[in-house]
Scaffold this motif. Structure first.
Motif, PDB file in Angstrom:
ATOM      1  N   ALA A 103       0.916  -1.225  -0.067  1.00 31.56           N
ATOM      2  CA  ALA A 103      -0.089  -0.074   0.038  1.00 31.56           C
ATOM      3  C   ALA A 103       0.787   1.236   0.086  1.00 31.56           C
ATOM      4  N   THR A 104       0.482   2.082  -0.894  1.00 27.47           N
ATOM      5  CA  THR A 104       1.109   3.494  -0.761  1.00 27.47           C
ATOM      6  C   THR A 104       1.006   4.109   0.676  1.00 27.47           C
ATOM      7  N   ASN A 105       2.118   5.090   0.705  1.00 26.25           N
ATOM      8  CA  ASN A 105       2.190   5.914   1.956  1.00 26.25           C
ATOM      9  C   ASN A 105       0.587   6.790   2.116  1.00 26.25           C
ATOM     10  N   TRP A 106       0.059   7.369   1.112  1.00 27.18           N
ATOM     11  CA  TRP A 106      -0.684   7.980   1.302  1.00 27.18           C
ATOM     12  C   TRP A 106      -2.166   7.210   1.415  1.00 27.18           C
ATOM     13  N   ARG A 107      -2.168   6.270   0.784  1.00 24.43           N
ATOM     14  CA  ARG A 107      -3.233   5.405   1.089  1.00 24.43           C
ATOM     15  C   ARG A 107      -3.285   4.948   2.522  1.00 24.43           C
ATOM     16  N   VAL A 108      -2.170   4.617   3.089  1.00 25.94           N
ATOM     17  CA  VAL A 108      -1.878   4.059   4.542  1.00 25.94           C
ATOM     18  C   VAL A 108      -2.464   5.374   5.327  1.00 25.94           C
ATOM     19  N   ILE A 109      -2.010   6.537   5.162  1.00 22.96           N
ATOM     20  CA  ILE A 109      -2.382   7.755   5.965  1.00 22.96           C
ATOM     21  C   ILE A 109      -4.142   8.108   5.863  1.00 22.96           C
ATOM     22  N   SER A 110      -4.485   8.034   4.695  1.00 22.47           N
ATOM     23  CA  SER A 110      -6.105   8.286   4.423  1.00 22.47           C
ATOM     24  C   SER A 110      -6.721   7.168   4.784  1.00 22.47           C
ATOM     25  N   LYS A 111      -6.529   6.050   4.772  1.00 21.51           N
ATOM     26  CA  LYS A 111      -7.237   4.942   5.328  1.00 21.51           C
ATOM     27  C   LYS A 111      -7.117   4.354   6.681  1.00 21.51           C
ATOM     28  N   HIS A 112      -6.011   4.576   7.136  1.00 16.05           N
ATOM     29  CA  HIS A 112      -5.650   3.834   8.407  1.00 16.05           C
ATOM     30  C   HIS A 112      -5.319   4.987   9.528  1.00 16.05           C
ATOM     31  N   VAL A 113      -4.476   5.792   8.935  1.00 12.02           N
ATOM     32  CA  VAL A 113      -4.134   6.684  10.161  1.00 12.02           C
ATOM     33  C   VAL A 113      -4.977   7.789  10.412  1.00 12.02           C
ATOM     34  N   VAL A 114      -5.512   8.609   9.552  1.00  9.95           N
ATOM     35  CA  VAL A 114      -6.650   9.638   9.715  1.00  9.95           C
ATOM     36  C   VAL A 114      -7.805   9.067  10.441  1.00  9.95           C
ATOM     37  N   PRO A 115      -8.525   8.097   9.937  1.00 10.28           N
ATOM     38  CA  PRO A 115      -9.693   7.525  10.730  1.00 10.28           C
ATOM     39  C   PRO A 115      -9.325   7.421  12.091  1.00 10.28           C
ATOM     40  N   SER A 116      -7.976   6.955  12.598  1.00 12.55           N
ATOM     41  CA  SER A 116      -7.775   6.520  13.939  1.00 12.55           C
ATOM     42  C   SER A 116      -7.440   7.722  14.917  1.00 12.55           C
ATOM     43  N   VAL A 117      -7.455   8.937  14.251  1.00 17.68           N
ATOM     44  CA  VAL A 117      -7.107   9.956  14.998  1.00 17.68           C
ATOM     45  C   VAL A 117      -8.496  10.975  14.936  1.00 17.68           C
ATOM     46  N   LEU A 118      -9.315  10.778  14.246  1.00 20.86           N
ATOM     47  CA  LEU A 118     -10.470  11.488  14.124  1.00 20.86           C
ATOM     48  C   LEU A 118     -11.126  11.812  15.711  1.00 20.86           C
ATOM     49  N   GLY A 119     -11.109  10.847  16.517  1.00 20.43           N
ATOM     50  CA  GLY A 119     -11.719  11.038  17.766  1.00 20.43           C
ATOM     51  C   GLY A 119     -11.216  12.056  18.447  1.00 20.43           C
ATOM     52  N   PRO A 120      -9.650  12.157  18.690  1.00 20.51           N
ATOM     53  CA  PRO A 120      -8.854  12.989  19.425  1.00 20.51           C
ATOM     54  C   PRO A 120      -8.993  14.247  18.924  1.00 20.51           C
ATOM     55  N   ALA A 121      -9.108  14.250  17.442  1.00 28.18           N
ATOM     56  CA  ALA A 121      -9.078  15.671  16.764  1.00 28.18           C
ATOM     57  C   ALA A 121     -10.385  16.420  16.858  1.00 28.18           C
ATOM     58  N   THR A 122     -11.581  15.543  17.118  1.00 31.60           N
ATOM     59  CA  THR A 122     -12.861  16.100  17.356  1.00 31.60           C
ATOM     60  C   THR A 122     -13.016  16.887  18.663  1.00 31.60           C
ATOM     61  N   VAL A 123     -12.449  16.141  19.678  1.00 37.41           N
ATOM     62  CA  VAL A 123     -12.159  16.828  21.052  1.00 37.41           C
ATOM     63  C   VAL A 123     -11.482  18.171  20.735  1.00 37.41           C
ATOM     64  N   VAL A 124     -10.498  18.189  20.190  1.00 35.80           N
ATOM     65  CA  VAL A 124      -9.593  19.387  19.929  1.00 35.80           C
ATOM     66  C   VAL A 124     -10.718  20.523  19.373  1.00 35.80           C
ATOM     67  N   ALA A 125     -11.023  20.089  18.121  1.00 32.91           N
ATOM     68  CA  ALA A 125     -11.981  20.820  17.315  1.00 32.91           C
ATOM     69  C   ALA A 125     -13.114  21.764  18.192  1.00 32.91           C
ATOM     70  N   THR A 126     -13.752  20.855  19.200  1.00 40.41           N
ATOM     71  CA  THR A 126     -14.611  21.201  20.044  1.00 40.41           C
ATOM     72  C   THR A 126     -14.411  22.304  21.071  1.00 40.41           C
ATOM     73  N   LEU A 127     -13.206  22.095  21.563  1.00 42.41           N
ATOM     74  CA  LEU A 127     -12.602  23.031  22.487  1.00 42.41           C
ATOM     75  C   LEU A 127     -11.982  24.176  21.846  1.00 42.41           C
ATOM     76  N   LEU A 128     -11.451  23.994  20.760  1.00 43.99           N
ATOM     77  CA  LEU A 128     -11.162  25.382  19.999  1.00 43.99           C
ATOM     78  C   LEU A 128     -12.105  26.214  19.524  1.00 43.99           C
ATOM     79  N   THR A 129     -13.411  25.437  19.358  1.00 43.29           N
ATOM     80  CA  THR A 129     -14.586  26.290  18.938  1.00 43.29           C
ATOM     81  C   THR A 129     -14.928  27.330  19.946  1.00 43.29           C
ATOM     82  N   ALA A 130     -14.758  26.780  21.140  1.00 43.07           N
ATOM     83  CA  ALA A 130     -15.008  28.029  22.172  1.00 43.07           C
ATOM     84  C   ALA A 130     -13.962  29.068  22.302  1.00 43.07           C
ATOM     85  N   GLY A 131     -12.688  28.837  21.973  1.00 42.57           N
ATOM     86  CA  GLY A 131     -11.760  29.859  21.980  1.00 42.57           C
ATOM     87  C   GLY A 131     -11.887  30.720  21.019  1.00 42.57           C
TER      88      GLY A 131
END
Length: 303
Positions: free
Chosen positions: A202-230
């Motif tokens: 698998a290419t690096n971009w496929r690994v990032i888009s299909k496996h890495v990014v979906p795995s970090v969306l949960g913590p990223a959502t928390v960051v986005a929520t707190l950032l909205t208030a700021g």
């Protein structure tokens, strides 16, 4: 004799077995979210605030920019439920329309900043080496500049505008999401599943888009929520200084700008109390919802 030994072993086993814990409720993300007591009530308050700002102007159809000098700072009445401001404009109408603007700026800027942080953090954590070093130094430089001072400087030279607020805050606030995602990606990259997918070609971009990014969306959502208030607080501060949303467009911060006078603070509380309460409720609700989401994403967090 055999029966006696067997009984002895059974007795030892009963003594050494750890006591069984009572079954707890299902350890689901929703249960962990509601375990933080303020999260669910704050979610309800936040949903109600958004609904009122979205639906309210469709019901309360008074023009928020209609100027009438005769209605100069009239107190609340049956015709104008929250009174009028120094230009004779209806305060409730401006509160509802201003809520749309403030919430939209906070949401769009937070999503844009989180997107930039997730993208750059995933690249830095996955490729490491020079890519990680370069992006980390850029992050350090961005964090060295005070966000409010940078936006005030840009607004002074380019003039206040809706687009400038969103773009400038997105470009200054992505560093938090970057650091969270970078750390998670460095850990994910070493897992057997990622190594196996990479080994299969698998290419690096496929690994990032299909496996890495979906795995970090949960913590990223928390960051986005707190950032909205700021972002909402930053917009309110800039509009209070006259460098936020340009007039006559209403926002909660621009409504507070009238409260710079001590006379208004003492004699016309209907001009500053409604937007002040709206900002306070929104920021507190978003922060508490963010804390609940953090519990939901990471089971190790204490309630």
């Amino acid at each position: 004799m055999t029966d006696v030994i067997r009984e002895d072993f059974d007795t030892v086993g009963e003594i050494n077995d750890p006591p069984r814990r009572p079954r707890s409720r299902a350890n689901t993300p929703w249960s962990r979210f509601t375990a933080y007591r303020l999260a669910f009530p704050s979610l309800i308050v936040l949903v109600l605030l958004v609904a009122v700002c979205v639906i309210g102007p469709l019901v309360y159809t008074i023009d928020p920019n209609a100027v009438d000098p005769i209605l100069y700072r009239n107190p609340p009445s049956s015709e104008h439920l929250l009174g009028t401001d120094s230009a004779g404009r209806d305060v409730l109408a401006r509160l509802l329309h201003g809520g749309r603007v403030s919430l939209l700026i906070g949401l769009v800027a937070a999503i844009a900043a989180t997107f930039i942080g997730v993208l750059l953090g995933a690249l830095a954590g996955f490729f490491r080496g020079r890519t990680d070093a370069l992006l980390s130094r850029i992050t350090d430089v961005v964090q060295a500049f005070p966000t409010l001072i940078v936006i005030i400087t840009l607004a002074a030279f380019l003039g206040p505008s809706f687009g400038l607020l969103i773009v400038s805050m997105a470009l200054m606030e992505w560093t938090g999401a970057y650091r969270v995602v970078r750390g998670l990606t460095l850990s994910l990259r070493e897992r057997d599943a990622i190594q196996a997918v990479t080994g299969l070609g698998a290419t690096n971009w496929r690994v990032i888009s299909k496996h890495v990014v979906p795995s970090v969306l949960g913590p990223a959502t928390v960051v986005a929520t707190l950032l909205t208030a700021g972002v909402i607080l930053t917009e309110a501060g800039l509009s209070f200084l006259g460098l936020g949303v340009p007039p006559p467009t209403a926002s909660w911060g621009s409504m507070l700008s009238e409260a710079q006078s001590l006379q208004i603070l003492q004699t016309a509380p209907w001009l500053w109390l409604p937007p002040g309460i709206a900002i306070t409720l929104t920021v507190l609700s978003v922060n508490f919802v963010g804390d609940g989401l953090r519990n939901a994403v990471d089971p190790r967090q204490e309630s």
